[in-house]
Motif scaffolding. Structure first.
Motif, PDB file in Angstrom:
ATOM      1  N   UNK A   1      36.650  17.015 -99.143  1.00 51.02           N
ATOM      2  CA  UNK A   1      37.476  16.318-100.133  1.00 51.02           C
ATOM      3  C   UNK A   1      38.153  17.341-101.043  1.00 51.02           C
ATOM      4  N   UNK A   2      39.451  17.174-101.226  1.00 49.19           N
ATOM      5  CA  UNK A   2      40.186  18.089-102.106  1.00 49.19           C
ATOM      6  C   UNK A   2      41.259  17.312-102.862  1.00 49.19           C
TER       7      UNK A   2
ATOM      8  N   UNK B   1      39.507  15.341 -95.443  1.00 56.80           N
ATOM      9  CA  UNK B   1      39.656  16.011 -94.137  1.00 56.80           C
ATOM     10  C   UNK B   1      38.849  15.281 -93.076  1.00 56.80           C
ATOM     11  N   UNK B   2      39.457  15.114 -91.907  1.00 57.61           N
ATOM     12  CA  UNK B   2      38.787  14.450 -90.790  1.00 57.61           C
ATOM     13  C   UNK B   2      38.574  15.467 -89.678  1.00 57.61           C
ATOM     14  N   UNK B   3      37.907  15.055 -88.625  1.00 57.61           N
ATOM     15  CA  UNK B   3      37.721  15.976 -87.497  1.00 57.61           C
ATOM     16  C   UNK B   3      39.078  16.427 -86.956  1.00 57.61           C
ATOM     17  N   UNK B   4      40.017  15.503 -86.911  1.00 53.68           N
ATOM     18  CA  UNK B   4      41.399  15.843 -86.529  1.00 53.68           C
ATOM     19  C   UNK B   4      42.300  15.377 -87.662  1.00 53.68           C
ATOM     20  N   UNK B   5      42.918  16.315 -88.335  1.00 56.15           N
ATOM     21  CA  UNK B   5      43.846  15.959 -89.398  1.00 56.15           C
ATOM     22  C   UNK B   5      43.165  15.587 -90.704  1.00 56.15           C
ATOM     23  N   UNK B   6      43.928  14.966 -91.557  1.00 58.47           N
ATOM     24  CA  UNK B   6      43.430  14.572 -92.871  1.00 58.47           C
ATOM     25  C   UNK B   6      44.186  13.316 -93.304  1.00 58.47           C
ATOM     26  N   UNK B   7      43.758  12.712 -94.426  1.00 55.61           N
ATOM     27  CA  UNK B   7      44.490  11.560 -94.922  1.00 55.61           C
ATOM     28  C   UNK B   7      44.461  11.554 -96.444  1.00 55.61           C
ATOM     29  N   UNK B   8      45.520  11.016 -97.014  1.00 53.25           N
ATOM     30  CA  UNK B   8      45.602  10.878 -98.456  1.00 53.25           C
ATOM     31  C   UNK B   8      45.097   9.491 -98.805  1.00 53.25           C
ATOM     32  N   UNK B   9      44.055   9.431 -99.623  1.00 51.48           N
ATOM     33  CA  UNK B   9      43.387   8.162 -99.929  1.00 51.48           C
ATOM     34  C   UNK B   9      43.748   7.697-101.336  1.00 51.48           C
TER      35      UNK B   9
ATOM     36  N   UNK C   1      43.941   3.766 -97.285  1.00 58.80           N
ATOM     37  CA  UNK C   1      44.603   4.977 -96.778  1.00 58.80           C
ATOM     38  C   UNK C   1      46.059   4.928 -97.218  1.00 58.80           C
ATOM     39  N   UNK C   2      46.472   5.959 -97.939  1.00 61.97           N
ATOM     40  CA  UNK C   2      47.862   6.010 -98.383  1.00 61.97           C
ATOM     41  C   UNK C   2      48.743   6.641 -97.293  1.00 61.97           C
ATOM     42  N   UNK C   3      48.312   7.791 -96.786  1.00 58.18           N
ATOM     43  CA  UNK C   3      49.089   8.468 -95.735  1.00 58.18           C
ATOM     44  C   UNK C   3      48.137   9.110 -94.732  1.00 58.18           C
ATOM     45  N   UNK C   4      48.368   8.853 -93.454  1.00 53.50           N
ATOM     46  CA  UNK C   4      47.656   9.559 -92.384  1.00 53.50           C
ATOM     47  C   UNK C   4      48.401  10.863 -92.135  1.00 53.50           C
TER      48      UNK C   4
ATOM     49  N   UNK D   1      47.767  17.915 -90.707  1.00 54.94           N
ATOM     50  CA  UNK D   1      47.352  18.663 -91.910  1.00 54.94           C
ATOM     51  C   UNK D   1      48.536  19.284 -92.648  1.00 54.94           C
ATOM     52  N   UNK D   2      49.603  18.534 -92.793  1.00 54.97           N
ATOM     53  CA  UNK D   2      50.795  19.128 -93.423  1.00 54.97           C
ATOM     54  C   UNK D   2      50.748  19.072 -94.949  1.00 54.97           C
ATOM     55  N   UNK D   3      50.026  18.098 -95.511  1.00 56.61           N
ATOM     56  CA  UNK D   3      50.050  17.959 -96.976  1.00 56.61           C
ATOM     57  C   UNK D   3      49.215  19.069 -97.598  1.00 56.61           C
ATOM     58  N   UNK D   4      49.861  19.892 -98.423  1.00 54.62           N
ATOM     59  CA  UNK D   4      49.134  20.998 -99.063  1.00 54.62           C
ATOM     60  C   UNK D   4      48.971  20.768-100.560  1.00 54.62           C
ATOM     61  N   UNK D   5      49.754  19.857-101.117  1.00 52.23           N
ATOM     62  CA  UNK D   5      49.633  19.563-102.541  1.00 52.23           C
ATOM     63  C   UNK D   5      50.403  18.270-102.822  1.00 52.23           C
ATOM     64  N   UNK D   6      50.133  17.671-103.960  1.00 51.42           N
ATOM     65  CA  UNK D   6      50.933  16.515-104.359  1.00 51.42           C
ATOM     66  C   UNK D   6      50.826  16.319-105.866  1.00 51.42           C
ATOM     67  N   UNK D   7      51.794  15.611-106.417  1.00 44.33           N
ATOM     68  CA  UNK D   7      51.826  15.349-107.867  1.00 44.33           C
ATOM     69  C   UNK D   7      52.151  13.883-108.093  1.00 44.33           C
ATOM     70  N   UNK D   8      51.435  13.253-109.015  1.00 41.20           N
ATOM     71  CA  UNK D   8      51.818  11.926-109.461  1.00 41.20           C
ATOM     72  C   UNK D   8      52.971  12.095-110.460  1.00 41.20           C
ATOM     73  N   UNK D   9      54.076  11.427-110.199  1.00 35.72           N
ATOM     74  CA  UNK D   9      55.205  11.490-111.138  1.00 35.72           C
ATOM     75  C   UNK D   9      55.095  10.329-112.130  1.00 35.72           C
ATOM     76  N   UNK D  10      54.650   9.180-111.648  1.00 40.49           N
ATOM     77  CA  UNK D  10      54.330   8.057-112.532  1.00 40.49           C
ATOM     78  C   UNK D  10      53.273   7.198-111.826  1.00 40.49           C
ATOM     79  N   UNK D  11      53.159   5.930-112.214  1.00 39.11           N
ATOM     80  CA  UNK D  11      52.050   5.129-111.677  1.00 39.11           C
ATOM     81  C   UNK D  11      52.175   4.815-110.192  1.00 39.11           C
ATOM     82  N   UNK D  12      53.407   4.811-109.685  1.00 37.63           N
ATOM     83  CA  UNK D  12      53.576   4.429-108.284  1.00 37.63           C
ATOM     84  C   UNK D  12      54.439   5.416-107.499  1.00 37.63           C
ATOM     85  N   UNK D  13      54.608   6.606-108.036  1.00 39.99           N
ATOM     86  CA  UNK D  13      55.430   7.604-107.329  1.00 39.99           C
ATOM     87  C   UNK D  13      54.709   8.944-107.261  1.00 39.99           C
ATOM     88  N   UNK D  14      54.697   9.490-106.055  1.00 42.93           N
ATOM     89  CA  UNK D  14      54.139  10.826-105.854  1.00 42.93           C
ATOM     90  C   UNK D  14      55.199  11.724-105.224  1.00 42.93           C
ATOM     91  N   UNK D  15      55.059  13.017-105.452  1.00 39.08           N
ATOM     92  CA  UNK D  15      55.849  13.988-104.682  1.00 39.08           C
ATOM     93  C   UNK D  15      54.860  14.858-103.918  1.00 39.08           C
TER      94      UNK D  15
END
Lengths: 181, 653
Positions: B45-46, B62-70, B81-84, B88-102
């Motif tokens: 978990x990260x 992190x899963x055995x294959x890939x990861x998911x954003x929860x 699950x937000x994104x499968x 393993x491409x997602x290296x970082x993310x930021x909440x911009x507001x309550x329902x938006x991430x970058x």
């Protein structure tokens, strides 16, 4: 028009003369000439050709027939400074015809009547990325030159001619001399 | 039929590959190899974070294959699950507001792109998401909490980086990257920026450019930038916050003092006015702002190897103390919070724990554990650590960290001395380190000295390392070893030295200098010939890099003999204990020529030399499989050199 063609042909001829890739074991050096040991380690995709620019007018040279891994070519050239200039990309990766690396200032001093080595050009090319480093691997260059050109080494000095002294090469050379007096 | 054949061929190839990679170890190395697979693993978990309102938290699993954003709904406790992310491409993310991430995604060709994710909720539950690619070669530098649906990004290229504020509501993103929208178009060539609440760039600074640190300021509503700071690179000047109300700049600096402090810098007089935080004996290292970026949440420093946070407001201090009290350690701190500070994410970590995330609800003042980042470590009895003080040959005090295996009271353990790399401005911490715990769980004690030059101990300590490669730095390391021997906690007859980069150099020099102490030496991507640090393409980085190197290491033109005396390849005759050399073929920091030279220098001592060259690896191995191989071989090397029994992993009772 004829004059322009004549000048062009003359220039091409001079350029060809200067950049002729000689076999050192066959072609003796002309006065004021030395051998340059060009060493290229290629990763990913091998460059089709690499140009080196001399500091004298039209004193340039090139190496071709490069493969992945280590490549060594011995070229007879007028003494002087040569700088890696352009790396050609025969597969047209990223729509690049060549990468200009002159500003990296990867230069080698070619000494008259000697074999000069200035470092390995380490070329890494893939579909989205190209990087060119210059590294002193004189122990590898020495191993190559001993193996390929032992006769030439009997009459011609092999030197590292980079920016700073390389005392380790001197140890390698003296060790070989002790083994083969 | 054809696809079945291809699949079978693939499977055969995979089996061959697997068999080949594990076949590189011998049967007696198998236990250590399998144990390395347990210790050197990515966290499960990260990137735990909260949205700005604090009603949802998100994390990467992190899963055995890939990861998911929860996504966890804190009101309903519903986890979705937000994104499968199979690649393993997602290296970082930021909440911009309550329902938006970058999201920042890294691609196979190592390029990075930013993606916008909008979440549609129905009755507090995630219904669907809308995702679009924003910009390539960019990262988020500010989520601009005071500007709705805006985010500040840095778009980088080989030549120059540009700063933009993107409107995430706009359909056309490309149009927002036009030349006229570059916020730093007419600004100095800075590489870091501070902005005000409106997202206007006000402070620019850059470090170590042509041997100088420089900073610029733009007054409110003005267009002209003015230079406010310029000094040599040894004097830090790191702006951390521009207080818009008072136009005061908070800066981390060691200007005219030994230790880095948090200082106030007056922008009109261009002078420091007062110190906000000074820690006796240690540098203030970093500063974390609150979620709205209006004030400092805490400043960090390292005391006796442990991360420490100094909170500034009364409320934040109380929060910090509450966290410490509830988990009974100071090694816990805030890593994220909602804008209203009602939801806090805290992380606890120490030498035996790579991280446990907690959720703190400031309305109910309740702390609850979310997840352990590496729960499988519970199966092992990890080593315990303590701080050691020693006095070097010239009287300098040296701090080191000793890790003892769980069974040290029953069996006096062998010692592996592990000097860190650098040697300048790098250090060891009393934090979780898989390399250390791997060795500790195999029964070794591990000693990590913070020799002179290590970061965090002030300017004088750093400068004391100048031109001390192989000399006083090694005296510092040996002083720590003597102190540990005196303590009687380790077996003084069974000591080896192992390190990477400068640590690898130090291992070889240690064995050359003191074979009576060190019974073997292992150098992993280690420097072996100092002269090579000048004859490779260092000159291409600029004169100031060479000048720095001459100043801190030595000048080959005037000190060649001395540099040879301190280079393992020229002293190999004195190297008579077993030696292990490991190298990555594509190391850009310590070129493989160092490895080849050392191997040649030891050519007459083949019986005591073991080597490992992994062609595709760099400076510090990147593939887990390489670590498994390295450590399986290292453990075997230590055991043979120190005459130890076969490995037995120390597992939890």
């Amino acid at each position: 028009m004829l004059k322009i063609a004549a000048v062009f042909c003359s220039l091409t001829f001079v350029f060809w003369l200067n950049s002729a890739q000689a076999n050192p074991s066959i072609t003796p050096l002309k006065p004021g000439y030395g051998y340059l040991l060009v060493a290229v380690e290629a990763y990913g995709l091998a460059p089709s050709k690499i140009l080196l620019k001399g500091n004298k007018f039209l004193a340039s040279t090139s190496v071709a027939d490069l493969k992945l891994g280590n490549n060594y070519q011995l070229i007879a050239l007028p003494a002087g400074e040569y700088t890696y200039n352009q790396v050609y990309n025969h597969q047209q990766i990223n729509n690049e015809t060549y990468w200009d690396i002159l500003n990296h200032n990867y230069s080698i001093q070619v000494q008259a009547d000697a074999i000069s080595y200035g470092g390995h050009l380490v070329s890494s090319i893939d579909e989205s990325y190209a990087e060119f480093l210059f590294r002193n691997r004189s122990s590898q260059a020495w191993a190559y030159i001993k193996q390929c050109c032992s006769q030439l080494l009997k009459t011609t000095a092999f030197d590292y001619t980079g920016h700073y002294p390389d005392p380790f090469l001197e140890i390698l050379k003296s060790s070989t001399a002790e083994q083969n007096p | 039929m054809l696809s079945l054949l291809i699949k079978r061929l693939f499977l055969l190839f995979y089996i061959c590959l697997t068999a080949f990679s594990s076949g590189a170890t011998t049967p007696e190395q198998e236990t250590a190899y399998v144990h390395a697979q347990s210790i050197f693993r990515s966290s499960q978990f990260t990137l735990v974070s909260t949205n700005t309102l604090g009603d949802h938290i998100s994390y990467i699993e992190r899963l055995d294959v890939g990861q998911r954003l929860m996504l966890l709904n804190l009101k309903t406790n519903k986890l979705q699950v937000l994104i499968e992310d199979e690649l393993n491409t997602i290296v970082n993310y930021h909440w911009v507001d309550d329902d938006t991430l970058v999201l920042a995604r890294k691609h196979q060709n190592f390029s990075q792109s930013l993606w916008q994710v909008n979440i549609n909720y129905i009755d507090d539950n995630l219904e669907n998401i809308y995702e679009r690619r924003l910009v390539d070669d960019a990262y988020v530098i500010d989520t601009l909490p005071h500007r709705h649906d805006r985010v500040m990004i840095k778009n980088y290229s080989a030549e120059k980086s540009y700063i933009y504020v993107l409107n995430l509501n706009a359909r056309n993103i490309g149009g927002q990257l036009r030349n006229k929208y570059k916020l730093n178009r007419l600004a100095p060539d800075a590489d870091s920026w501070l902005s005000d609440k409106k997202g206007d760039l006000r402070i620019g600074y850059r470090s170590n450019k042509n041997g100088k640190n420089e900073a610029w300021y733009k007054a409110k509503g003005k267009k002209k930038w003015q230079l406010i700071w310029s000094d040599k690179q040894d004097t830090n000047f790191i702006p951390v916050l521009l207080r818009s109300d008072s136009e005061k700049l908070y800066v981390l600096s060691n200007h005219n003092r030994n230790f880095t402090e948090l200082l106030v810098f007056d922008l009109q007089s261009k002078q420091f006015t007062n110190s906000i935080l000074k820690i006796d004996g240690y540098d203030v290292e970093t500063v974390e702002l609150n979620k709205s970026s209006t004030d400092i949440l805490y400043a960090s420093y390292t005391e006796n190897g442990n991360y420490r946070r100094h909170y500034f407001t009364e409320l934040d201090s109380y929060l910090g103390e509450t966290l410490n009290r509830k988990v009974k350690t100071e090694n816990i701190w805030v890593v994220d919070s909602s804008l209203n500070n009602e939801t806090i994410i805290a992380l606890k970590r120490n030498s035996q724990n790579p991280g446990t995330f907690y959720l703190f609800d400031t309305k109910s003042w309740k702390l609850s554990e979310l997840m352990m980042t590496q729960p499988w470590l519970d199966a092992f009895t990890l080593g315990s650590e303590q701080s050691i003080q020693s006095t070097s040959s010239d009287g300098l005090k040296i701090e080191s960290y000793l890790t003892l295996p769980a069974n040290y009271k029953d069996v006096t353990p062998p010692l592996i001395v592990m000097p860190h790399g650098g040697p300048i401005s790098v250090r060891s911490y009393l934090d979780y380190d898989p390399h250390v715990q791997y060795l500790a769980t195999l029964g070794y004690a591990v000693l990590r000295p913070n020799y002179r030059g290590s970061s965090g101990y002030g300017q004088a300590f750093k400068l004391a390392a100048k031109r001390q490669w192989g000399k006083l730095i090694e005296d510092d390391i040996e002083s720590a070893v003597s102190e540990v021997i005196k303590s009687g906690l380790i077996n003084s007859e069974k000591i080896c030295i192992y390190g990477s980069s400068y640590g690898g150099y130090s291992a070889l020099m240690g064995a050359i200098r003191s074979p009576d102490i060190f019974k073997c030496a292992a150098s992993y991507v280690g420097v072996t010939d100092i002269s090579l640090m000048y004859t490779n393409d260092a000159h291409a980085f600029g004169q100031h890099v060479l000048d720095w190197r001459k100043d801190y290491v030595g000048d080959p033109h005037s000190q060649q003999q001395e540099l040879m005396r301190q280079s393992p390849v020229y002293q190999a005759k004195s190297l008579n204990v077993p030696v292990f050399l490991a190298q990555g073929g594509r190391d850009q920091i310590v070129d493989k020529e160092h490895f080849y030279r050392m191997k040649w220098a030891l050519k007459d001592k083949k019986s005591i030399v073991e080597t490992l060259m992994i062609p595709e690896e760099g400076h510090g191995f990147g593939l887990l499989s390489s670590y498994y191989l390295l450590y399986a071989k290292l453990d075997h090397f230590f055991r043979v050199a120190l005459d130890l029994p076969p490995p037995k992993v120390l597992q939890a009772q």
